[in-house]
Scaffold this motif. Structure first.
Motif, PDB file in Angstrom:
ATOM      1  N   PHE A   1       0.835  -1.208   0.000  1.00  0.00           N
ATOM      2  CA  PHE A   1       0.000   0.000   0.000  1.00  0.00           C
ATOM      3  C   PHE A   1       0.869   1.257   0.000  1.00  0.00           C
ATOM      4  N   ALA A   2       1.952   1.224   0.776  1.00  0.00           N
ATOM      5  CA  ALA A   2       2.844   2.385   0.814  1.00  0.00           C
ATOM      6  C   ALA A   2       3.616   2.542  -0.487  1.00  0.00           C
ATOM      7  N   ILE A   3       4.020   1.423  -1.087  1.00  0.00           N
ATOM      8  CA  ILE A   3       4.833   1.493  -2.309  1.00  0.00           C
ATOM      9  C   ILE A   3       3.966   1.693  -3.543  1.00  0.00           C
ATOM     10  N   GLY A   4       2.894   0.902  -3.667  1.00  0.00           N
ATOM     11  CA  GLY A   4       2.089   0.933  -4.883  1.00  0.00           C
ATOM     12  C   GLY A   4       1.106   2.069  -4.957  1.00  0.00           C
TER      13      GLY A   4
ATOM     14  N   THR B   1       5.213  -8.565  -0.823  1.00  0.00           N
ATOM     15  CA  THR B   1       5.343  -7.137  -1.117  1.00  0.00           C
ATOM     16  C   THR B   1       5.652  -6.910  -2.588  1.00  0.00           C
ATOM     17  N   TYR B   2       6.546  -7.732  -3.124  1.00  0.00           N
ATOM     18  CA  TYR B   2       6.887  -7.606  -4.553  1.00  0.00           C
ATOM     19  C   TYR B   2       5.663  -7.853  -5.429  1.00  0.00           C
ATOM     20  N   LEU B   3       4.862  -8.852  -5.083  1.00  0.00           N
ATOM     21  CA  LEU B   3       3.686  -9.170  -5.895  1.00  0.00           C
ATOM     22  C   LEU B   3       2.596  -8.112  -5.742  1.00  0.00           C
ATOM     23  N   LEU B   4       2.278  -7.744  -4.509  1.00  0.00           N
ATOM     24  CA  LEU B   4       1.175  -6.802  -4.287  1.00  0.00           C
ATOM     25  C   LEU B   4       1.521  -5.391  -4.734  1.00  0.00           C
ATOM     26  N   SER B   5       2.804  -5.038  -4.744  1.00  0.00           N
ATOM     27  CA  SER B   5       3.179  -3.690  -5.186  1.00  0.00           C
ATOM     28  C   SER B   5       2.790  -3.464  -6.636  1.00  0.00           C
ATOM     29  N   SER B   6       3.012  -4.474  -7.467  1.00  0.00           N
ATOM     30  CA  SER B   6       2.608  -4.351  -8.868  1.00  0.00           C
ATOM     31  C   SER B   6       1.096  -4.345  -9.012  1.00  0.00           C
ATOM     32  N   VAL B   7       0.395  -5.068  -8.152  1.00  0.00           N
ATOM     33  CA  VAL B   7      -1.071  -5.078  -8.200  1.00  0.00           C
ATOM     34  C   VAL B   7      -1.640  -3.740  -7.755  1.00  0.00           C
ATOM     35  N   TYR B   8      -1.160  -3.232  -6.631  1.00  0.00           N
ATOM     36  CA  TYR B   8      -1.649  -1.950  -6.126  1.00  0.00           C
ATOM     37  C   TYR B   8      -1.201  -0.779  -6.995  1.00  0.00           C
TER      38      TYR B   8
END
Length: 302
Positions: free
Chosen positions: A120-123, A181-188
């Motif tokens: 959430f913070a990154i994406g 984190t790597y996976l969800l960052s691209s999703v978010y």
């Protein structure tokens, strides 16, 4: 006359052009040679995957004498539960199942929570150096576990967490959260900005946007990560073997390994231990199979 002739012949011409292609029964087109070849390869692959399970299931209910006489492929002449009983009593199997359930469950929940907050913070938060941070998490997933053993061993010895289940929980939470984190960052990163802007206009804070907007929409993806993190942690062997020295703290994979000696191995008891080790993860998968299917296919249809 000419106009009438045209009107009469047009339907026949169009009927010839739109003639349907021949179909097999059930409305399916006829299979070509390549389709039958692919089907045969899939069947062979499925049999190759099921073969080890067949060997484990068959040999788990054999006596050592039956195994020596009939070999590993034959069905048991009579059901023998001595291998299962021997493994159950030798390693205190309920205790090992509880240790694996506790470690895997805590790791799965914590890793998903940390992954969601980081992503959430990154994406969505768009922190500075986003690409470098995501690359750092990717590199963390590429490190082999053998590289981490000595530094972690020294650290846990210093803080008195060696031979404690929380040492394994901390390690696997960090490892699984890095991948999440790597996976969800691209999703978010592709999350619709209109929804976030609408929530901000309505007066929602960052915390409310996370839990009332982002979390409900990404729940299928988080459910898939939760299931994968649980199964991956359950099957881990090297780190629990290194940091859980006492018998009371060991997990199921580590308990199975104690049956293998340098020069002698009881095949029937080892097969029984493998069968007992598979059953909890199989039950877990069957319980959450619908959740896994929904999470994987959630983005396919809008």
């Amino acid at each position: 006359m000419a106009a009438g002739l045209v009107l009469e012949t047009t339907p026949a011409t169009s009927a010839k052009k739109s003639a349907p292609t021949p179909r097999a029964r059930g409305g399916m087109t006829k299979k070509r040679g390549i389709d039958w070849l692919l089907l045969a390869l899939v069947i062979v692959g499925a049999l190759a995957v099921l073969a080890p399970f067949y060997l484990v299931l068959v040999n788990s209910f054999k006596s050592p004498v039956d195994y020596a006489n009939s070999g590993p492929l034959a069905l048991p002449q009579s059901l023998d539960f001595s291998g299962i009983v021997a493994f159950w009593e030798r390693v205190n199997f309920p205790e090992k199942v509880w240790n694996s359930l506790f470690i895997s469950g805590i790791v799965a929940v914590l890793a998903v929570l940390i992954s969601m907050l980081n992503a959430f913070a990154i994406g969505i938060g768009r922190v500075r150096g986003r690409a470098w941070i995501v690359l750092l998490f990717l590199l963390a997933n590429l490190l082999p576990q053998e590289v981490l053993l000595y530094p972690l061993y020294y650290m846990f010895k210093t803080v008195h967490l060696y031979d404690n289940v929380w040492s394994v929980i901390i390690v696997f939470t960090v490892i699984q959260a890095a991948f999440g984190t790597y996976l969800l960052s691209s999703v978010y990163g592709t999350f619709p900005k209109e929804i976030l802007e609408a929530a901000s206009i309505d007066g929602a804070t960052r915390w409310q946007i996370l839990w009332r907007v982002v979390f409900p929409i990404s729940r299928p993806t988080l459910s898939v990560l939760l299931i994968f993190f649980f199964i991956w942690t359950w099957n881990e062997f090297l780190i629990p073997l290194t940091f859980l020295a006492s018998n009371a703290n060991q997990t199921v994979p580590v308990a199975i390994s104690v049956l293998q000696g340098d020069r002698l191995m009881d095949v029937t008891t080892t097969s029984a231990s493998a069968l007992l080790g598979i059953i909890p993860t199989l039950i877990f998968f069957l319980i959450f199979q619908r959740t896994l299917t929904r999470g994987i296919t959630a983005g396919a249809v809008k």
